[in-house]
Design an enzyme around this catalytic site. Structure first.
Site, PDB file in Angstrom:
ATOM      1  CE  LYS A  54       4.794 -31.674   4.990  1.00 45.89           C
ATOM      2  NZ  LYS A  54       3.916 -29.772   3.991  1.00 45.89           N
ATOM      3  CB  THR A 105       6.176 -16.359   2.041  1.00 51.49           C
ATOM      4  OG1 THR A 105       5.468 -17.098   0.744  1.00 51.49           O
ATOM      5  CG2 THR A 105       7.030 -16.220   2.389  1.00 51.49           C
ATOM      6  CB  THR A 141       5.696 -16.354  -3.980  1.00 52.31           C
ATOM      7  OG1 THR A 141       6.145 -17.449  -4.275  1.00 52.31           O
ATOM      8  CG2 THR A 141       5.154 -14.996  -3.878  1.00 52.31           C
ATOM      9  CD  GLU A 171       9.245 -23.764  -9.957  1.00 53.24           C
ATOM     10  OE1 GLU A 171      10.183 -23.144  -9.557  1.00 53.24           O
ATOM     11  OE2 GLU A 171       8.374 -23.416 -10.846  1.00 53.24           O
ATOM     12  CG  PHE A 172       7.805 -18.671 -12.534  1.00 55.81           C
ATOM     13  CD1 PHE A 172       6.638 -17.493 -12.097  1.00 55.81           C
ATOM     14  CD2 PHE A 172       8.547 -18.815 -12.841  1.00 55.81           C
ATOM     15  CE1 PHE A 172       7.830 -16.248 -12.601  1.00 55.81           C
ATOM     16  CE2 PHE A 172       8.839 -17.152 -12.849  1.00 55.81           C
ATOM     17  CZ  PHE A 172       9.131 -16.476 -12.221  1.00 55.81           C
ATOM     18  CD  GLU A 175      -1.005 -26.877  -4.321  1.00 56.86           C
ATOM     19  OE1 GLU A 175      -1.866 -26.948  -4.599  1.00 56.86           O
ATOM     20  OE2 GLU A 175       0.215 -25.770  -4.359  1.00 56.86           O
ATOM     21  CG  ASN A 231       1.695 -15.704  -8.760  1.00 58.19           C
ATOM     22  OD1 ASN A 231       1.471 -16.032 -10.057  1.00 58.19           O
ATOM     23  ND2 ASN A 231       1.581 -16.498  -7.440  1.00 58.19           N
ATOM     24  CB  CYS A 283      -0.447 -19.299  -4.846  1.00 58.68           C
ATOM     25  SG  CYS A 283       1.121 -20.663  -4.691  1.00 58.68           S
TER      26      CYS A 283
HETATM   27  N1  LIG Z   1       3.027 -24.459  -3.868  1.00 63.38           N
HETATM   28  C1  LIG Z   1       2.854 -24.199  -5.101  1.00 63.38           C
HETATM   29  O1  LIG Z   1       2.344 -24.214  -6.216  1.00 63.38           O
HETATM   30  C2  LIG Z   1       3.952 -22.908  -5.388  1.00 63.38           C
HETATM   31  C3  LIG Z   1       4.366 -21.866  -6.503  1.00 63.38           C
HETATM   32  C4  LIG Z   1       5.317 -21.432  -6.420  1.00 63.38           C
HETATM   33  C5  LIG Z   1       6.193 -21.062  -5.455  1.00 63.38           C
HETATM   34  N2  LIG Z   1       5.283 -21.305  -3.724  1.00 63.38           N
HETATM   35  C6  LIG Z   1       6.025 -20.887  -3.548  1.00 63.38           C
HETATM   36  O2  LIG Z   1       6.626 -21.346  -2.433  1.00 63.38           O
HETATM   37  C7  LIG Z   1       6.712 -20.667  -1.498  1.00 63.38           C
HETATM   38  C8  LIG Z   1       6.250 -22.904  -0.481  1.00 63.38           C
HETATM   39  O3  LIG Z   1       4.524 -23.124  -1.010  1.00 63.38           O
HETATM   40  P1  LIG Z   1       4.157 -24.433  -0.381  1.00 63.38           P
HETATM   41  O4  LIG Z   1       3.033 -24.536  -1.090  1.00 63.38           O
HETATM   42  O5  LIG Z   1       5.165 -25.852  -0.611  1.00 63.38           O
HETATM   43  O6  LIG Z   1       4.092 -24.360   0.780  1.00 63.38           O
HETATM   44  P2  LIG Z   1       3.565 -25.788   2.025  1.00 63.38           P
HETATM   45  O7  LIG Z   1       3.368 -25.384   3.516  1.00 63.38           O
HETATM   46  O8  LIG Z   1       3.238 -27.219   1.582  1.00 63.38           O
HETATM   47  O9  LIG Z   1       5.088 -25.669   2.483  1.00 63.38           O
HETATM   48  C9  LIG Z   1       6.190 -25.158   2.917  1.00 63.38           C
HETATM   49  C10 LIG Z   1       7.223 -26.427   4.274  1.00 63.38           C
HETATM   50  O10 LIG Z   1       7.515 -25.751   4.784  1.00 63.38           O
HETATM   51  C11 LIG Z   1       8.828 -26.862   5.838  1.00 63.38           C
HETATM   52  N3  LIG Z   1       9.289 -25.092   6.543  1.00 63.38           N
HETATM   53  C12 LIG Z   1       8.165 -24.413   7.820  1.00 63.38           C
HETATM   54  N4  LIG Z   1       9.614 -23.710   8.401  1.00 63.38           N
HETATM   55  C13 LIG Z   1      10.162 -24.088   8.112  1.00 63.38           C
HETATM   56  C14 LIG Z   1      12.138 -23.992   8.505  1.00 63.38           C
HETATM   57  N5  LIG Z   1      11.953 -22.908   9.363  1.00 63.38           N
HETATM   58  N6  LIG Z   1      12.827 -25.149   8.025  1.00 63.38           N
HETATM   59  C15 LIG Z   1      12.267 -25.764   7.010  1.00 63.38           C
HETATM   60  N7  LIG Z   1      11.107 -26.294   6.766  1.00 63.38           N
HETATM   61  C16 LIG Z   1      10.349 -25.065   7.087  1.00 63.38           C
HETATM   62  C17 LIG Z   1       6.969 -26.701   6.259  1.00 63.38           C
HETATM   63  O11 LIG Z   1       6.748 -27.061   7.303  1.00 63.38           O
HETATM   64  C18 LIG Z   1       6.628 -27.040   5.144  1.00 63.38           C
HETATM   65  O12 LIG Z   1       6.269 -28.207   4.979  1.00 63.38           O
HETATM   66  C19 LIG Z   1       5.762 -20.288  -0.718  1.00 63.38           C
HETATM   67  O13 LIG Z   1       6.364 -18.883  -0.616  1.00 63.38           O
HETATM   68  C20 LIG Z   1       4.923 -20.292  -1.859  1.00 63.38           C
HETATM   69  O14 LIG Z   1       3.936 -19.107  -2.116  1.00 63.38           O
HETATM   70  C21 LIG Z   1       4.463 -21.845  -4.550  1.00 63.38           C
HETATM   71  O1  LIG Z   2      -9.231 -19.464 -15.941  1.00 65.34           O
HETATM   72  C1  LIG Z   2      -8.910 -20.070 -14.694  1.00 65.34           C
HETATM   73  C2  LIG Z   2      -8.228 -19.926 -14.364  1.00 65.34           C
HETATM   74  C3  LIG Z   2      -7.593 -20.690 -12.580  1.00 65.34           C
HETATM   75  N1  LIG Z   2      -8.898 -19.975 -12.153  1.00 65.34           N
HETATM   76  C4  LIG Z   2      -8.495 -20.739 -10.789  1.00 65.34           C
HETATM   77  O2  LIG Z   2      -7.442 -19.962 -10.622  1.00 65.34           O
HETATM   78  C5  LIG Z   2      -6.769 -20.897  -8.856  1.00 65.34           C
HETATM   79  C6  LIG Z   2      -5.387 -20.549  -9.181  1.00 65.34           C
HETATM   80  O3  LIG Z   2      -4.671 -21.249 -10.832  1.00 65.34           O
HETATM   81  P1  LIG Z   2      -3.991 -22.350 -11.244  1.00 65.34           P
HETATM   82  O4  LIG Z   2      -3.109 -20.356 -11.152  1.00 65.34           O
HETATM   83  O5  LIG Z   2      -3.478 -23.127 -12.151  1.00 65.34           O
HETATM   84  O6  LIG Z   2      -3.107 -22.916 -10.062  1.00 65.34           O
HETATM   85  P2  LIG Z   2      -1.455 -22.532  -8.928  1.00 65.34           P
HETATM   86  O7  LIG Z   2      -0.752 -23.951  -8.405  1.00 65.34           O
HETATM   87  O8  LIG Z   2      -2.138 -21.522  -7.614  1.00 65.34           O
HETATM   88  O9  LIG Z   2      -0.540 -21.766  -9.885  1.00 65.34           O
HETATM   89  C7  LIG Z   2      -0.615 -19.984  -9.379  1.00 65.34           C
HETATM   90  O10 LIG Z   2       0.019 -20.116  -8.422  1.00 65.34           O
HETATM   91  C8  LIG Z   2       1.584 -20.470  -8.448  1.00 65.34           C
HETATM   92  C9  LIG Z   2       1.961 -20.142  -7.048  1.00 65.34           C
HETATM   93  O11 LIG Z   2       2.959 -18.725  -6.950  1.00 65.34           O
HETATM   94  C10 LIG Z   2       2.071 -20.278  -9.252  1.00 65.34           C
HETATM   95  O12 LIG Z   2       3.704 -20.765  -9.438  1.00 65.34           O
HETATM   96  C11 LIG Z   2       2.195 -20.606 -10.672  1.00 65.34           C
HETATM   97  O13 LIG Z   2       2.044 -19.544 -11.800  1.00 65.34           O
HETATM   98  C12 LIG Z   2       0.160 -19.455 -11.014  1.00 65.34           C
HETATM   99  O14 LIG Z   2      -0.612 -20.626 -11.826  1.00 65.34           O
HETATM  100  C13 LIG Z   2      -8.180 -21.864  -9.128  1.00 65.34           C
HETATM  101  O15 LIG Z   2      -7.999 -21.879  -7.862  1.00 65.34           O
HETATM  102  C14 LIG Z   2      -8.732 -21.678 -10.295  1.00 65.34           C
HETATM  103  O16 LIG Z   2      -9.864 -22.665 -10.327  1.00 65.34           O
HETATM  104  C15 LIG Z   2      -9.783 -19.788 -12.818  1.00 65.34           C
HETATM  105  O17 LIG Z   2     -10.791 -19.635 -11.986  1.00 65.34           O
HETATM  106  N2  LIG Z   2     -10.267 -18.877 -13.703  1.00 65.34           N
END
Ligand SMILES: NC(=O)c1ccc[n+]([C@@H]2O[C@H](COP(=O)([O-])OP(=O)(O)OC[C@H]3O[C@@H](n4cnc5c(N)ncnc54)[C@H](O)[C@@H]3O)[C@@H](O)[C@H]2O)c1
Ligand SMILES: O=c1ccn([C@@H]2O[C@H](COP(=O)(O)OP(=O)(O)O[C@H]3O[C@H](CO)[C@@H](O)[C@H](O)[C@H]3O)[C@@H](O)[C@H]2O)c(=O)[nH]1
Length: 463
Positions: A54, A105, A141, A171-172, A175, A231, A283
């Site tokens: 990565k 997490t 999270t 973070e909110f 994707e 969430n 998430c």
């Molecule tokens: N994906 C989202 O939309 C989103 C949004 C808000 C919050 N979050 C939260 O953010 C966190 C990360 O989610 P993500 O989707 O980015 O996960 P991800 O799996 O895509 O990324 C996590 C990264 O951390 C790295 N990693 C693991 N252990 C490590 C260490 N000890 N030192 C350095 N790097 C390390 C992994 O190699 C990986 O690249 C989670 O807690 C998730 O719930 C995710």
């Molecule tokens: O009316 C709806 C809206 C969403 N979904 C589904 O719900 C899931 C989650 O969607 P969405 O919340 O848009 O995607 P994430 O990127 O997982 O985002 C959520 O999770 C993130 C990680 O915690 C937070 O940061 C965001 O605020 C929160 O919306 C997906 O499978 C969607 O298809 C439904 O079925 N019906």
């Protein structure tokens, strides 16, 4: 030019800010977005990850996953050197005094709780290398209480004379809209134990906050809870709509018309009320389970038992979709050719973590169907997770000759399809996202089954 870091000590002394440096630990979906957006805001950013592949991709300006608009930012800012990546924690410790923790997490394998070991490992790998006071800002999270635990861990691991603070900044972002959500969020929440930490973060986010984004300051525990509560609320809203969809199926109502009607009430609103295949992704599913588990540990599990139902309603959407497919194939899918449109957990991403679409596809394959999946972006990530499913490069390749078409991820490409031009063996589509224009498909001779709404179109003879 000597770079200056955004340290609490500097700010306490009111030292003027030059180009502050920050590190982002964990460069997955969240971390890569955060790092690139901080570079976009003008900071010098070093991303740290344990995954060498990565890091190599990102360092070369290549985003290892799909997120609209993010690849351009990564490419642009790595080219100028403002955004760099490493696997070396010592380099990160030397680079800056402000470190964002963005590691994963995931749900633990042995329970519903969140696995916080990556967060702990990230802190444990960085802190012993620190030579100056530093602030760690968690964005992952986490279960409430994690930040306080990390503070204790940091205090223990820090070299003598180095003070390490811990703040939380959940973070909110969603994707598919991650860049916009980061640069133009609804709000920024920070949990702090020290006014200096608030000052550091307020200053860092000034370019965003100055556009009118609310900056909400609270204690560590509340900031951790804000995230999981948000969430849990979103998941509950979706499952509410899906529970009503079950009722509509039983009573002959149309959940799409119903949710549209109740959504006009401003207290309810239309967002996150789309009934269908339910929520997946990295998430919502894991976060509601982790919240229930944490409530149990805190002795207040009864407060959140309704989330068990939220989870159960959601998982029933997948079995309901499988059941509809079986029904439309005349009682068994054994030997049937099934086209699956969609693999990502939602449109706009190549993320297939806990994807409802792939779960349904895999269940049907287990029952003996020949499944061909097509997703505009997620075929490759899906094939890594479910290598035994069949994959098609185009919609036409997936659909031609199929006994049944399942619409499982509502990409715009699928909504724009011309149903008259497709050539399946039988014109039957299960629209598990209730997102196709059913009338248009019916006019082209298709039978359309939605979830929580009456069937539309002709009933073809089952061979
Ligand atoms: N994906 C989202 O939309 C989103 C949004 C808000 C919050 N979050 C939260 O953010 C966190 C990360 O989610 P993500 O989707 O980015 O996960 P991800 O799996 O895509 O990324 C996590 C990264 O951390 C790295 N990693 C693991 N252990 C490590 C260490 N000890 N030192 C350095 N790097 C390390 C992994 O190699 C990986 O690249 C989670 O807690 C998730 O719930 C995710
Ligand atoms: O009316 C709806 C809206 C969403 N979904 C589904 O719900 C899931 C989650 O969607 P969405 O919340 O848009 O995607 P994430 O990127 O997982 O985002 C959520 O999770 C993130 C990680 O915690 C937070 O940061 C965001 O605020 C929160 O919306 C997906 O499978 C969607 O298809 C439904 O079925 N019906």
């Amino acid at each position: 030019m000597t770079h200056h870091s955004a340290t609490s000590a500097d700010l306490a002394a009111d030292t003027p800010r030059t180009t502050p440096r920050v590190t982002v630990i964990g460069t997955g979906y969240l971390g890569a977005t955060h790092a690139a957006c901080l570079a976009e805001l003008g900071y010098d950013v070093l991303g740290l990850d344990t995954d060498p592949a990565k890091v190599a991709d990102l360092a070369a300006g290549r985003l290892p996953f799909y997120e609209p608009g993010l690849a351009e930012l990564v490419e642009r800012h790595t080219a100028t050197g403002r955004l760099r990546f490493t696997t070396d924690p010592a380099e990160a410790a030397e680079f800056a005094d402000l470190h964002f923790v963005c590691v994963g997490t995931p749900q633990r394998r042995d329970s519903m709780a969140a696995d916080t070991s990556h967060v702990e490992a990230a802190v444990a790998s960085l802190v012993p290398h620190l030579r100056r006071d530093a602030l760690l800002v968690g964005k992952s999270t986490v279960p409430v209480g994690t930040a306080a635990g990390l503070q204790a861990l940091a205090d223990e691991a820090a070299p003598a004379d180095v003070r390490v603070g811990v703040a939380w900044n959940p973070e909110f972002l969603r994707e598919g809209r991650a860049v916009d959500d980061t640069l133009r969020p609804d709000r920024i929440v920070v949990g702090v134990t020290d006014p200096l930490h608030e000052k550091v973060l307020r200053e860092l986010y000034a370019p965003v906050v100055d556009t009118g984004v609310p900056f909400l300051v609270t204690d560590l525990a509340t900031s951790e809870l804000v995230k999981v509560a948000a969430n849990a609320f979103l998941a509950t809203k979706i499952s509410f709509a899906n529970a009503i969809a079950e009722l509509c199926d039983a009573a002959g109502g149309d959940v799409v018309a119903l949710t549209d009607a109740i959504g006009h009430d401003a207290r309810i609103g239309h967002q996150f009320l789309s009934a269908g295949l339910g929520f997946g992704g990295g998430c919502l599913p894991k976060d509601i389970r982790a919240l229930m588990a944490r409530a149990g540990e805190l002795g207040v599990d009864e407060a959140l038992t309704f989330l068990r139902e939220v989870d159960a309603v959601n998982m029933r959407r997948r079995s309901r979709t499988v059941a509809l497919a079986v029904e439309e194939c005349g009682g068994s899918v054994l030997g049937r050719r099934i086209a699956v449109l969609g693999a990502a957990f939602k449109p706009g991403t190549d993320d297939v973590r806990d994807s409802p679409a792939l779960n349904v596809a895999a269940q049907l394959q287990l029952q003996g169907a020949h499944v061909r999946v097509h997703d505009p972006r997620a075929n490759a990530t899906a094939a890594r997770t479910f290598p035994t499913l069949g994959y098609a490069d185009t919609v036409e390749e997936a659909v031609t000759g199929a006994d049944l078409v399942l619409h499982l991820t509502e990409w715009e490409e699928f909504r724009a399809l011309d149903p008259a031009a497709l050539e399946p063996a039988r014109r039957v589509v299960v629209d598990a996202r209730n997102a196709l224009d059913a009338r248009r498909w019916a006019d082209a001779g298709w039978r359309v089954r939605g979830l929580g709404r009456p069937a539309v179109g002709p009933v073809p003879v089952t061979p």
